[in-house]
Motif scaffolding. Structure first.
Motif, PDB file in Angstrom:
ATOM      1  N   PHE A   1       7.128  22.529  44.630  1.00  0.00           N
ATOM      2  CA  PHE A   1       7.975  21.695  45.486  1.00  0.00           C
ATOM      3  C   PHE A   1       7.841  20.254  45.005  1.00  0.00           C
ATOM      4  CE2 PHE A   1       8.839  19.133  49.293  1.00  0.00           C
ATOM      5  CZ  PHE A   1      10.005  19.716  49.756  1.00  0.00           C
ATOM      6  N   GLY A   2       8.815  19.812  44.209  1.00  0.00           N
ATOM      7  CA  GLY A   2       8.800  18.472  43.640  1.00  0.00           C
ATOM      8  C   GLY A   2       9.871  17.590  44.263  1.00  0.00           C
ATOM      9  N   PRO A   3      10.128  16.408  43.674  1.00  0.00           N
ATOM     10  CA  PRO A   3      11.129  15.485  44.222  1.00  0.00           C
ATOM     11  C   PRO A   3      12.524  16.103  44.332  1.00  0.00           C
ATOM     12  CG  PRO A   3       9.737  14.362  42.619  1.00  0.00           C
ATOM     13  CD  PRO A   3       9.381  15.809  42.540  1.00  0.00           C
ATOM     14  N   GLY A   4      12.921  16.890  43.336  1.00  0.00           N
ATOM     15  CA  GLY A   4      14.237  17.518  43.398  1.00  0.00           C
ATOM     16  C   GLY A   4      14.360  18.501  44.540  1.00  0.00           C
ATOM     17  N   GLU A   5      13.326  19.315  44.716  1.00  0.00           N
ATOM     18  CA  GLU A   5      13.332  20.293  45.808  1.00  0.00           C
ATOM     19  C   GLU A   5      13.309  19.593  47.170  1.00  0.00           C
ATOM     20  OE1 GLU A   5      12.329  22.185  42.150  1.00  0.00           O
ATOM     21  OE2 GLU A   5      11.438  20.440  43.119  1.00  0.00           O
ATOM     22  N   ALA A   6      12.559  18.487  47.239  1.00  0.00           N
ATOM     23  CA  ALA A   6      12.497  17.729  48.494  1.00  0.00           C
ATOM     24  C   ALA A   6      13.870  17.154  48.846  1.00  0.00           C
ATOM     25  CB  ALA A   6      11.462  16.620  48.381  1.00  0.00           C
ATOM     26  N   ALA A   7      14.540  16.573  47.863  1.00  0.00           N
ATOM     27  CA  ALA A   7      15.864  15.997  48.106  1.00  0.00           C
ATOM     28  C   ALA A   7      16.857  17.068  48.529  1.00  0.00           C
ATOM     29  CB  ALA A   7      16.349  15.273  46.851  1.00  0.00           C
ATOM     30  N   ALA A   8      16.794  18.234  47.877  1.00  0.00           N
ATOM     31  CA  ALA A   8      17.712  19.319  48.212  1.00  0.00           C
ATOM     32  C   ALA A   8      17.494  19.831  49.626  1.00  0.00           C
ATOM     33  CB  ALA A   8      17.563  20.456  47.203  1.00  0.00           C
ATOM     34  N   ALA A   9      16.255  19.787  50.083  1.00  0.00           N
ATOM     35  CA  ALA A   9      15.926  20.273  51.429  1.00  0.00           C
ATOM     36  C   ALA A   9      16.070  19.192  52.493  1.00  0.00           C
ATOM     37  CB  ALA A   9      14.510  20.830  51.447  1.00  0.00           C
ATOM     38  N   GLY A  10      16.414  17.958  52.087  1.00  0.00           N
ATOM     39  CA  GLY A  10      16.532  16.868  53.055  1.00  0.00           C
ATOM     40  C   GLY A  10      15.195  16.401  53.569  1.00  0.00           C
ATOM     41  N   PHE A  11      14.172  16.485  52.724  1.00  0.00           N
ATOM     42  CA  PHE A  11      12.802  16.142  53.120  1.00  0.00           C
ATOM     43  C   PHE A  11      12.364  14.893  52.375  1.00  0.00           C
ATOM     44  CE2 PHE A  11       8.240  16.260  52.366  1.00  0.00           C
ATOM     45  CZ  PHE A  11       7.723  16.576  53.612  1.00  0.00           C
ATOM     46  N   SER A  12      11.575  14.032  53.037  1.00  0.00           N
ATOM     47  CA  SER A  12      11.054  12.829  52.400  1.00  0.00           C
ATOM     48  C   SER A  12       9.592  12.606  52.778  1.00  0.00           C
ATOM     49  CB  SER A  12      11.869  11.597  52.815  1.00  0.00           C
ATOM     50  OG  SER A  12      11.265  10.411  52.311  1.00  0.00           O
ATOM     51  N   TRP A  13       8.774  12.298  51.763  1.00  0.00           N
ATOM     52  CA  TRP A  13       7.368  11.964  52.007  1.00  0.00           C
ATOM     53  C   TRP A  13       7.206  10.561  52.584  1.00  0.00           C
ATOM     54  CZ3 TRP A  13       4.130  15.869  51.948  1.00  0.00           C
ATOM     55  CH2 TRP A  13       4.382  16.972  51.130  1.00  0.00           C
ATOM     56  N   GLU A  14       8.286   9.779  52.629  1.00  0.00           N
ATOM     57  CA  GLU A  14       8.237   8.410  53.130  1.00  0.00           C
ATOM     58  C   GLU A  14       8.471   8.320  54.638  1.00  0.00           C
ATOM     59  OE1 GLU A  14       7.352   5.884  51.191  1.00  0.00           O
ATOM     60  OE2 GLU A  14       7.131   7.327  49.563  1.00  0.00           O
ATOM     61  N   GLU A  15       8.858   9.414  55.257  1.00  0.00           N
ATOM     62  CA  GLU A  15       9.088   9.388  56.703  1.00  0.00           C
ATOM     63  C   GLU A  15       7.796   9.064  57.454  1.00  0.00           C
ATOM     64  OE1 GLU A  15      11.857   9.704  58.468  1.00  0.00           O
ATOM     65  OE2 GLU A  15      13.132   9.980  56.705  1.00  0.00           O
ATOM     66  N   GLU A  16       7.921   8.308  58.550  1.00  0.00           N
ATOM     67  CA  GLU A  16       6.734   7.989  59.357  1.00  0.00           C
ATOM     68  C   GLU A  16       6.104   9.259  59.906  1.00  0.00           C
ATOM     69  OE1 GLU A  16       8.034   5.167  62.336  1.00  0.00           O
ATOM     70  OE2 GLU A  16       7.055   3.545  61.230  1.00  0.00           O
ATOM     71  N   ASN A  17       6.938  10.171  60.385  1.00  0.00           N
ATOM     72  CA  ASN A  17       6.471  11.450  60.906  1.00  0.00           C
ATOM     73  C   ASN A  17       6.983  12.551  59.985  1.00  0.00           C
ATOM     74  OD1 ASN A  17       5.173  10.695  63.563  1.00  0.00           O
ATOM     75  ND2 ASN A  17       7.203   9.820  63.855  1.00  0.00           N
ATOM     76  N   LEU A  18       6.084  13.154  59.240  1.00  0.00           N
ATOM     77  CA  LEU A  18       6.491  14.172  58.279  1.00  0.00           C
ATOM     78  C   LEU A  18       6.985  15.434  58.981  1.00  0.00           C
ATOM     79  CD1 LEU A  18       3.613  13.859  55.654  1.00  0.00           C
ATOM     80  CD2 LEU A  18       5.967  13.052  55.432  1.00  0.00           C
ATOM     81  N   GLU A  19       8.038  16.013  58.439  1.00  0.00           N
ATOM     82  CA  GLU A  19       8.541  17.268  58.974  1.00  0.00           C
ATOM     83  C   GLU A  19       7.783  18.444  58.355  1.00  0.00           C
ATOM     84  OE1 GLU A  19      13.073  17.213  59.892  1.00  0.00           O
ATOM     85  OE2 GLU A  19      12.801  16.210  57.962  1.00  0.00           O
ATOM     86  N   ASP A  20       7.744  19.544  59.085  1.00  0.00           N
ATOM     87  CA  ASP A  20       7.165  20.771  58.540  1.00  0.00           C
ATOM     88  C   ASP A  20       8.211  21.475  57.671  1.00  0.00           C
ATOM     89  OD1 ASP A  20       4.770  20.320  59.891  1.00  0.00           O
ATOM     90  OD2 ASP A  20       5.509  21.318  61.699  1.00  0.00           O
ATOM     91  N   LEU A  21       7.734  22.417  56.850  1.00  0.00           N
ATOM     92  CA  LEU A  21       8.622  23.104  55.922  1.00  0.00           C
ATOM     93  C   LEU A  21       8.522  24.615  56.078  1.00  0.00           C
ATOM     94  CD1 LEU A  21       8.010  21.014  52.677  1.00  0.00           C
ATOM     95  CD2 LEU A  21      10.124  21.096  54.004  1.00  0.00           C
ATOM     96  N   SER A  22       9.659  25.272  56.031  1.00  0.00           N
ATOM     97  CA  SER A  22       9.721  26.723  56.011  1.00  0.00           C
ATOM     98  C   SER A  22      10.125  27.143  54.600  1.00  0.00           C
ATOM     99  CB  SER A  22      10.751  27.230  57.025  1.00  0.00           C
ATOM    100  OG  SER A  22      10.909  28.622  56.921  1.00  0.00           O
ATOM    101  N   ILE A  23       9.263  27.942  53.960  1.00  0.00           N
ATOM    102  CA  ILE A  23       9.489  28.367  52.580  1.00  0.00           C
ATOM    103  C   ILE A  23       9.579  29.885  52.572  1.00  0.00           C
ATOM    104  CG2 ILE A  23       8.562  28.331  50.232  1.00  0.00           C
ATOM    105  CD1 ILE A  23       6.934  25.832  51.109  1.00  0.00           C
ATOM    106  N   SER A  24      10.772  30.400  52.333  1.00  0.00           N
ATOM    107  CA  SER A  24      10.969  31.845  52.320  1.00  0.00           C
ATOM    108  C   SER A  24      11.473  32.257  50.943  1.00  0.00           C
ATOM    109  CB  SER A  24      11.972  32.268  53.396  1.00  0.00           C
ATOM    110  OG  SER A  24      13.205  31.602  53.217  1.00  0.00           O
ATOM    111  N   GLY A  25      10.954  33.384  50.456  1.00  0.00           N
ATOM    112  CA  GLY A  25      11.324  33.804  49.116  1.00  0.00           C
ATOM    113  C   GLY A  25      11.462  35.310  48.978  1.00  0.00           C
TER     114      GLY A  25
END
Length: 261
Positions: free
Chosen positions: A213-237
């Protein structure tokens, strides 16, 4: 003591009588501490031992159990610039670092700089979420494909005072549940700068599959490490014939993205 006060007052009356009516004598209180009333708030529910509060550079340090909602604490602190910081989820040193092989705690931090110039001040402080819970599920075409998984990340903690991330290996093997051909697990990792990896291993401990899970995957999922409150992630494969396909979405509001490895 009353006799002494009485004498001082009697001596002061003639002196005051000779002063102009428009003047007054006031006590110099610039060296006195300021009463700082802090309204503390954070998440209603946490996984951890409670909250700890610290006021840096003032000699004041306070630890207390926080049970949600709003709670007011009162401190006498020096006047001038004061750097305040607070943390939750661990005890002791304001630097949080995951012990080798352990899962991250539910950690929250807050930082604020205030100028105390008067005799009293009211303020508020809100803790922010500095960890991500990963909800992992992998469907396999046959039973018993994987027996373990490992979550890896390059940062292992955070300095509550500065907000700086602490470099060091974060490597954790969460427990997994297998129902027929479905593997499920969850893990918590601290705030990162770029991302993390999940390694899927066989009975011999050999890596059979990997998800990064790198910067590209984060952008595609609408996720940012810069948010004050980090969101959780659901990873299904899905795994079949040596190939893995993953969908990643933030736990709260979706934003799915397809990634093929």
């Amino acid at each position: 003591m009353n006799g002494k006060l009485s004498i001082l007052l009697e001596l002061a009356v003639p002196l005051l009588a000779t002063l102009p009516v428009s003047c007054s004598i006031k006590e110099d209180r610039s060296g006195c501490p300021s009463e700082y009333r802090l309204q503390f708030s954070g998440p209603d529910k946490t996984i951890g031992s409670g909250y700890s509060f610290a006021a840096a550079g003032t000699g004041v340090r306070d630890g207390f159990v926080y049970r949600g909602g709003r709670q007011t604490r009162v401190y006498d602190i020096r006047r001038g610039r004061v750097d305040l910081f607070a943390w939750c989820g661990w005890d002791g040193n304001p630097e949080y670092r995951i012990e080798k092989g352990d899962c991250c705690d539910s950690i929250y931090t807050a930082r604020k700089t205030v100028m105390c110039s008067g005799e009293s001040l009211r303020d508020s402080l809100v803790l922010h979420k500095d960890f991500v819970t990963l909800f992992i599920s992998l469907e396999c075409s046959t039973d018993g494909e994987f027996l373990s998984l490992t979550v890896e990340a390059p940062f292992c903690g955070i300095d509550a005072g500065s907000g700086e991330l602490l470099e060091g290996p974060c490597r954790f093997n969460p427990e997994i549940e297998c129902t027929r051909n479905l593997l499920t697990s969850s893990a918590r990792i601290p705030r990162q700068k770029e991302g993390f990896k999940i390694l899927f291993c066989d009975a011999l401990g050999l890596v059979c599959g990997e998800y990064e899970f790198g910067p590209g995957e984060a952008a595609a999922a609408g996720f940012s490490w810069e948010e004050e409150n980090l969101e959780d992630l659901s990873i299904s494969g899905f795994y079949s014939s040596g190939k893995m396909t993953f969908n990643v979405e933030t736990w709260d509001d979706g934003g799915a993205s397809g990634i093929e490895l």
